[in-house]
Write an enzyme that holds these catalytic residues in place. Structure first.
Site, PDB file in Angstrom:
ATOM      1  N   GLU A 162      10.658  25.754  57.150  1.00 56.86           N
ATOM      2  CA  GLU A 162      10.546  27.033  56.444  1.00 56.86           C
ATOM      3  C   GLU A 162      11.218  28.189  57.181  1.00 56.86           C
ATOM      4  OE1 GLU A 162       6.435  27.682  55.482  1.00 56.86           O
ATOM      5  OE2 GLU A 162       6.351  25.948  54.169  1.00 56.86           O
ATOM      6  N   GLU A 170       5.690  19.097  52.190  1.00 58.17           N
ATOM      7  CA  GLU A 170       4.340  19.668  52.254  1.00 58.17           C
ATOM      8  C   GLU A 170       3.882  20.027  50.853  1.00 58.17           C
ATOM      9  OE1 GLU A 170       3.483  23.045  54.879  1.00 58.17           O
ATOM     10  OE2 GLU A 170       4.889  22.230  56.354  1.00 58.17           O
TER      11      GLU A 170
HETATM   12  C1  BGC Z   1       3.484  25.712  56.854  1.00 58.11           C
HETATM   13  C2  BGC Z   1       2.264  25.108  57.523  1.00 58.11           C
HETATM   14  C3  BGC Z   1       1.005  25.749  56.986  1.00 58.11           C
HETATM   15  C4  BGC Z   1       0.934  25.505  55.495  1.00 58.11           C
HETATM   16  C5  BGC Z   1      -0.303  26.058  54.815  1.00 58.11           C
HETATM   17  C6  BGC Z   1       3.319  25.934  55.374  1.00 58.11           C
HETATM   18  O1  BGC Z   1       3.929  27.125  55.031  1.00 58.11           O
HETATM   19  O2  BGC Z   1       4.620  24.946  57.140  1.00 58.11           O
HETATM   20  O3  BGC Z   1       2.404  25.255  58.906  1.00 58.11           O
HETATM   21  O4  BGC Z   1      -0.130  25.307  57.619  1.00 58.11           O
HETATM   22  O5  BGC Z   1       2.047  26.110  54.895  1.00 58.11           O
HETATM   23  O6  BGC Z   1      -0.354  27.436  54.892  1.00 58.11           O
END
Ligand code: BGC
Length: 420
Positions: A154, A323
């Site tokens: 990110e 993610e």
């Molecule tokens: C990040 C993580 C974070 C997750 C939840 C993402 O933007 O890469 O490090 O924990 O979001 O907020």
């Protein structure tokens, strides 16, 4: 029942500072100690000691992929000092994963940097990229058997939080610096790509929030497009164009490439027009799209994952959802979240979009940056006093999806979206 391709990876994701504990050589740790951050990561999940158990656990739960990050500050605690023990431990982690048929997906930079590097100006100074190169060279020595490496997690979140809003370390609020840092991250990506390409598949992980106009008004629609461009596309476009078109002009960066794009998707933003040039003529806030909000205050908007995939497909590269997850104490909501988002991922695959894997955030509860330990994103519950791990119901349900590469009719009936 919905069926995924046999080769589709179902994994989980974590990052070093959020789970390892005692990452005392990085910038976050420093600001935690001097009280500029509200929560201290401390031992986090104590993963640095419990990594073997954690890998066994993910294996026994049936996950076949694992995205994690290497902590640069562990490898180089001081500018000219390599910690061989740390390097060996990451190698051991990779080997343990490979032995258990879990595909590692390694991220080189997940928000934290060595303190000494930041004291020299971090990514705000182009001359510092030589330190990054040295780090990447060293890591390239432990990658045997690894297929996927992402350079940055990110990058635009890093820029926005650290240099534009000043909400995260190093707490700078300076748009000129922000775009300069973004351009140096692009150069850093290109340097890493040239070191690693051919050895592994090199990608970048980009958060793709869906930008929704606040109204049907043309001005709001234009504002949403602008936000989308500024946050999502100008950075990615620059990788191939070799120049980064920021809100303040064009920076020349090195032309490069990626072998895959990682999509992090959580929720959507609502964007409206603003008269204020300092805000780039738009204002964005979290979109209000579901009655129930997660512990982060975010709406749940499963269709957004499909929109993110279709939008990123413009680059014609293999895509991985690196993610996607929910912070909640209500674990059946987590199951619903996973099933509904996977329904949309499946729809995209059926329509021919090249999505090859999904990594749930997160394997276990962890240190959620400025929000500390309260948000619970984990498939596995962590007791922060005993460091005991307890898989939640969702951990088993996700494991079954991963093993069978399908979502049963029963799960869809109970948790899924109708008509998808
Ligand atoms: C990040 C993580 C974070 C997750 C939840 C993402 O933007 O890469 O490090 O924990 O979001 O907020």
């Amino acid at each position: 029942m919905i069926v995924f391709p046999k080769s589709f990876l179902f994994g989980t994701a974590t990052s070093s500072h959020q789970i390892e504990g005692n990452n005392k050589w990085n910038d976050w740790w420093y600001y935690e100690q001097i009280g500029k951050l509200p929560y201290k990561s401390g031992k986090a999940c104590n993963h640095w000691e419990l990594y073997k158990e954690d890998i066994s656990l993910m294996h026994s739960l049936g996950y076949d992929g694992y995205r994690f990050s290497i902590e640069w500050s562990r490898i180089f605690p001081k500018e000219n000092e390599i910690d061989e023990n740390a390097l060996n431990k990451y190698r051991e982690i990779i080997e343990l994963l490979l032995e258990r048929d879990i595909t590692p997906n390694v991220t080189l930079h997940h928000f934290t940097s060595p303190l000494w590097f930041m004291q020299k100006g971090g990514f705000a100074k182009e001359e510092n990229l030589k330190h990054w190169e040295k780090y990447v060279e060293i890591i390239s020595e432990i990658l045997e058997g690894v297929q996927f490496v992402a350079t940055f997690n990110e990058p635009m979140v890093y820029v926005m939080m650290g240099y534009l809003t000043g909400y995260w370390p190093p707490f700078v609020k300076n748009p000129f610096r922000a775009f300069n840092v973004a351009s140096n991250l692009l150069k850093a990506h290109a340097l890493a790509y040239s070191i690693l390409s051919g050895m592994v598949k090199v990608g970048i992980v980009k958060n793709i929030p869906i930008m929704i106009p606040a109204s049907e008004n043309e001005k709001d629609k234009k504002a949403a497009k602008k936000a989308d461009n500024l946050f999502n596309w100008s950075f990615l476009n620059a990788i191939w164009e070799g120049c980064y078109k920021s809100a303040f002009g064009t920076y020349s960066v090195l032309e490069s490439d990626v072998d895959f794009i990682g999509i992090n998707y959580y929720t959507a933003s609502e964007v409206k027009y603003s008269w204020n040039p300092l805000r780039f003529f738009f204002e964005a806030k979290l979109a209000d799209l579901s009655e129930r909000k997660t512990q982060m205050g975010w709406s749940v908007y499963p269709e957004g994952i499909y929109k993110a995939i279709t939008a990123v497909s413009r680059y014609e590269k293999p895509m991985y959802i690196t993610e996607n997850g929910i912070a909640t104490l209500d674990d059946s909501w987590r199951i619903e979240f996973i099933v509904q988002h996977l329904q949309y991922v499946h729809k995209a695959i059926e329509e021919g979009y090249d999505v090859r894997g999904y990594f749930y955030w997160s394997l276990m509860d962890n240190y959620e940056w400025k929000e500390g330990f309260e948000p619970r994103f984990g498939l596995i519950e962590v007791d922060y006093e005993t460091y005991e791990r307890k898989p939640r119901e969702s951990a088993y349900v996700y494991g079954e999806i991963s093993q069978k590469k399908e979502i049963s009719e029963e799960l869809i009936k109970k948790y899924g979206l109708k008509g998808l």
